[in-house]
Enzyme design. Structure first.
Site, short mmCIF file in Angstrom:
data_model
loop_
_atom_site.label_atom_id
_atom_site.label_comp_id
_atom_site.label_asym_id
_atom_site.label_seq_id
_atom_site.Cartn_x
_atom_site.Cartn_y
_atom_site.Cartn_z
CG HIS A 54 -0.39 0.29 2.51
ND1 HIS A 54 0.07 -0.69 3.36
CD2 HIS A 54 -0.18 1.47 3.16
CE1 HIS A 54 0.52 -0.13 4.47
NE2 HIS A 54 0.38 1.18 4.37
CG ASP A 84 0.27 -4.12 2.94
OD1 ASP A 84 0.26 -3.52 1.86
OD2 ASP A 84 0.29 -3.53 4.04
CB SER A 163 3.20 1.77 6.20
OG SER A 163 1.97 1.76 6.87
#
Length: 308
Positions: A54, A84, A163
């Site tokens: 993402h 992911d 992230s």
């Protein structure tokens, strides 16, 4: 200084230099357009880095900056929405690789340290413990709902920008790649294990991973003694949610089902299902045995290829 502090400091000093802040861009009519930022972890000598799918979604290029101020432009090698995970590569001025560990050895309550760049604050470190293992979480990726499998849950604080950063154990080995995609104040990380290493290798070689998709949201669940003796296994997977329109829903699987076997193999974690869902499983009937309302139920799911 207490032992806990010395451990966290040591891990931060070892892992921090291998974690970069990344800024992702795409080409627009007026030039590069900034899409967002995150973190990435160097894991090979020749500049390959791990981050989240993402983080790179929609991007065509990027730039990584390390804690010592060195920087490099990036190319995106590939991304896998279902895990992911994404692999990117720096062109120059790369740091040495971090040591990758194996999340299979993690235990609930174990100390873990997150290193990343939350809210633009480079080289930030938070510490906590493993709160749960084998989680599956639903998330929206583009217009589709997907399930990210087998994540590590931790109480180490994560914020936007974390992230793609490192989740390390007390020995400084990277055992997960942090993801803030789920939100809700949870610290979540994609584990480094045999399945994700296979995904990473495919992204490095081909830029993509052909994946079969079921659409289950589940968590490990301990079987009672009688059932454990009968089945020869101590755990199954409790279904928390079934994605609408997914192969799991079409097969008749329901929230509350206790999944015991998939493909005639006992399952006790999301990874034990996920490792059966690569190219060879696409379009092939997959038997699933569940316990529902005290009765054994066999269903046949037909995994489809994961698409964006």
């Amino acid at each position: 200084m207490d032992a806990y502090s010395r451990t966290v400091i040591g891990v931060a000093e070892e892992v921090g230099p291998h974690v970069a802040a990344v800024e992702m861009m795409r080409t627009g009519r007026g030039g590069p357009v900034r899409l967002g930022a995150g973190s990435a972890v160097v894991f090979t000598e020749d500049g390959f880095m791990l981050t989240n799918a993402h983080v790179v979604a929609g991007a065509t290029a990027g730039r990584a900056t390390f804690a010592d101020g060195t920087a490099t432009d990036l190319e995106i090698r590939g991304a896998d929405a279902l895990s992911d995970l994404a692999v990117i590569r720096g062109y120059s001025h790369m740091q040495a690789p971090a040591r990758l560990g194996d999340a299979e050895g993690l235990r609930v309550g174990q100390l873990v340290i997150a290193v990343g760049n939350p809210l633009g604050l480079a080289g930030s470190v938070t510490a906590g413990v493993v709160s749960g293992l084998g989680r599956s979480i639903p998330t929206a990726l583009g217009r589709a709902r997907r399930v990210i499998e087998d994540v590590i849950q931790t109480d180490a604080a994560l914020n936007p920008g974390n992230s793609g950063g490192a989740l390390a154990d007390a020995r400084g080995r990277v055992v997960g790649i942090n993801t803030a995609v789920a939100g809700a104040g949870l610290g979540l990380a994609v584990p480094i294990n045999a399945t994700t290493r296979r995904i990473i290798a495919a992204l490095m070689a081909d830029g993509c991973v052909r994946r079969a998709y079921l659409g289950l949201v589940s968590a490990p669940f301990a079987l009672d003694e009688t059932l454990a003796l009968r089945m020869g296994q101590r755990q199954g997977l409790r279904v928390a949610d079934v994605i609408a329109g997914s192969p799991a829903e079409k097969s008749g699987l329901k929230p509350g089902d206790l999944v015991l076997t998939v493909g005639r193999r006992p399952v006790s974690s999301a990874e034990s299902v996920q490792k059966q869902l690569f190219t060879e499983a696409i379009g092939v009937p997959l038997p699933v045995t569940v316990l529902r309302n005290g009765a054994m139920v066999d269903v046949i799911a037909v995994p489809v290829e994961l698409t964006d």
